[in-house]
Motif scaffolding. Structure first.
Motif, PDB file in Angstrom:
ATOM      1  N   GLY A  69       0.821  -1.209   0.000  1.00 26.50           N
ATOM      2  CA  GLY A  69       0.000   0.000   0.000  1.00 26.50           C
ATOM      3  C   GLY A  69       0.855   1.258   0.000  1.00 26.50           C
ATOM      4  N   ILE A  70       1.911   1.257   0.799  1.00 24.66           N
ATOM      5  CA  ILE A  70       2.820   2.408   0.845  1.00 24.66           C
ATOM      6  C   ILE A  70       3.507   2.579  -0.503  1.00 24.66           C
ATOM      7  CG2 ILE A  70       4.990   3.251   1.844  1.00 24.66           C
ATOM      8  CD1 ILE A  70       3.992   1.994   4.541  1.00 24.66           C
ATOM      9  N   THR A  71       4.003   1.502  -1.050  1.00 28.31           N
ATOM     10  CA  THR A  71       4.718   1.542  -2.324  1.00 28.31           C
ATOM     11  C   THR A  71       3.821   2.036  -3.458  1.00 28.31           C
ATOM     12  OG1 THR A  71       6.149  -0.267  -1.609  1.00 28.31           O
ATOM     13  CG2 THR A  71       6.000   0.119  -3.985  1.00 28.31           C
ATOM     14  N   GLU A  72       2.578   1.619  -3.445  1.00 27.59           N
ATOM     15  CA  GLU A  72       1.658   1.955  -4.534  1.00 27.59           C
ATOM     16  C   GLU A  72       0.884   3.256  -4.310  1.00 27.59           C
ATOM     17  OE1 GLU A  72      -0.690  -1.584  -5.051  1.00 27.59           O
ATOM     18  OE2 GLU A  72       1.108  -2.783  -5.477  1.00 27.59           O
ATOM     19  N   ALA A  73       1.171   3.953  -3.215  1.00 26.01           N
ATOM     20  CA  ALA A  73       0.528   5.248  -2.981  1.00 26.01           C
ATOM     21  C   ALA A  73       0.915   6.191  -4.129  1.00 26.01           C
ATOM     22  CB  ALA A  73       0.965   5.821  -1.638  1.00 26.01           C
ATOM     23  N   PRO A  74       0.054   7.128  -4.453  1.00 32.68           N
ATOM     24  CA  PRO A  74       0.358   8.044  -5.563  1.00 32.68           C
ATOM     25  C   PRO A  74       1.693   8.768  -5.366  1.00 32.68           C
ATOM     26  CG  PRO A  74      -1.892   8.370  -4.779  1.00 32.68           C
ATOM     27  CD  PRO A  74      -1.227   7.434  -3.827  1.00 32.68           C
ATOM     28  N   GLU A  75       2.356   9.014  -6.482  1.00 30.75           N
ATOM     29  CA  GLU A  75       3.613   9.764  -6.435  1.00 30.75           C
ATOM     30  C   GLU A  75       3.322  11.132  -5.837  1.00 30.75           C
ATOM     31  OE1 GLU A  75       6.892  11.480  -9.529  1.00 30.75           O
ATOM     32  OE2 GLU A  75       5.905   9.591 -10.032  1.00 30.75           O
ATOM     33  N   GLY A  76       4.183  11.591  -4.969  1.00 36.04           N
ATOM     34  CA  GLY A  76       3.984  12.885  -4.325  1.00 36.04           C
ATOM     35  C   GLY A  76       3.134  12.830  -3.070  1.00 36.04           C
ATOM     36  N   ALA A  77       2.640  11.657  -2.718  1.00 35.23           N
ATOM     37  CA  ALA A  77       1.862  11.528  -1.478  1.00 35.23           C
ATOM     38  C   ALA A  77       2.767  11.833  -0.290  1.00 35.23           C
ATOM     39  CB  ALA A  77       1.294  10.116  -1.349  1.00 35.23           C
ATOM     40  N   THR A  78       2.203  12.482   0.696  1.00 35.81           N
ATOM     41  CA  THR A  78       2.967  12.746   1.915  1.00 35.81           C
ATOM     42  C   THR A  78       3.270  11.416   2.600  1.00 35.81           C
ATOM     43  OG1 THR A  78       1.031  12.886   3.354  1.00 35.81           O
ATOM     44  CG2 THR A  78       1.747  14.942   2.250  1.00 35.81           C
TER      45      THR A  78
END
Length: 190
Positions: A69-78
């Motif tokens: 989930g962390i890896t696949e979070a949108p680019e630029g996510a905090t």
């Protein structure tokens, strides 16, 4: 014994947690766990190397889901948004058996120093996995570690809340609410 009945692993975990709470960790044997689960002792050992490993059953899966989930979070996510994505991925994989297990597991852990130590090691492992996933996204180590610890605390608080209520809510609702509460709390620290 129902030798080929499906769900042996889950039945073993539930049987062990109940027996640990009833008789204590030290007084519970592998044979008792297998009998309560309705399987043979050899089936127990196909799933677990020893009774200590029952407490961390699923830790690898939980770590994998959190990090995915962390890896696949949108680019630029905090960092906290990435942690929220990890919590959502892991929470959505939890079902009725996980909900049922919560209070029973808590009672078993409370009754055993060895299980408390094992649970603490599990927490360290989960935090480490999230920290590494955040660092792989370019988050600096101190920020990654803090975000991971907040994520772990949110997961624990959310899981406790989820297992304490008798409604149709899902775990993700509780973990996300806990993370928002912790985020608000950190803002009051400065």
């Amino acid at each position: 014994m129902a030798r080929w009945q499906p769900g042996a692993r889950e039945r073993l975990v539930l049987a062990a947690v109940d027996l640990f709470a009833e008789h204590g960790y030290d007084a519970t044997t592998v044979t008792q766990i297998a009998e309560r689960a309705g399987v043979t002792k050899s089936t127990f050992f196909r799933h677990f190397p020893d009774k200590r490993e029952l407490l961390v059953a699923g830790q690898d899966t939980l770590s994998r889901l959190l990090t995915e989930g962390i890896t696949e979070a949108p680019e630029g996510a905090t960092p906290l948004a990435a942690v929220a994505a990890g919590l959502e991925r892991a929470s959505n994989a939890m079902g009725p058996m996980n909900r049922e297990l919560g209070p029973r597991l808590k009672a078993a852990i409370a009754a055993s120093t060895e299980l408390q130590e094992r649970d603490a090691l599990k927490s360290v492992g989960l935090s480490k996995a999230m920290t590494e996933a955040l660092q792989a996204r370019g988050v600096p180590p101190p920020v990654a570690h803090l975000a991971a610890e907040l994520g772990l605390l949110a997961f624990k608080q959310g899981y406790t809340a989820w297992t304490s209520v008798e409604d149709n809510s899902d775990l993700a609702t509780h973990t996300q609410a806990a993370l928002e509460d912790l985020k608000a709390a950190t803002e009051s620290l400065t």
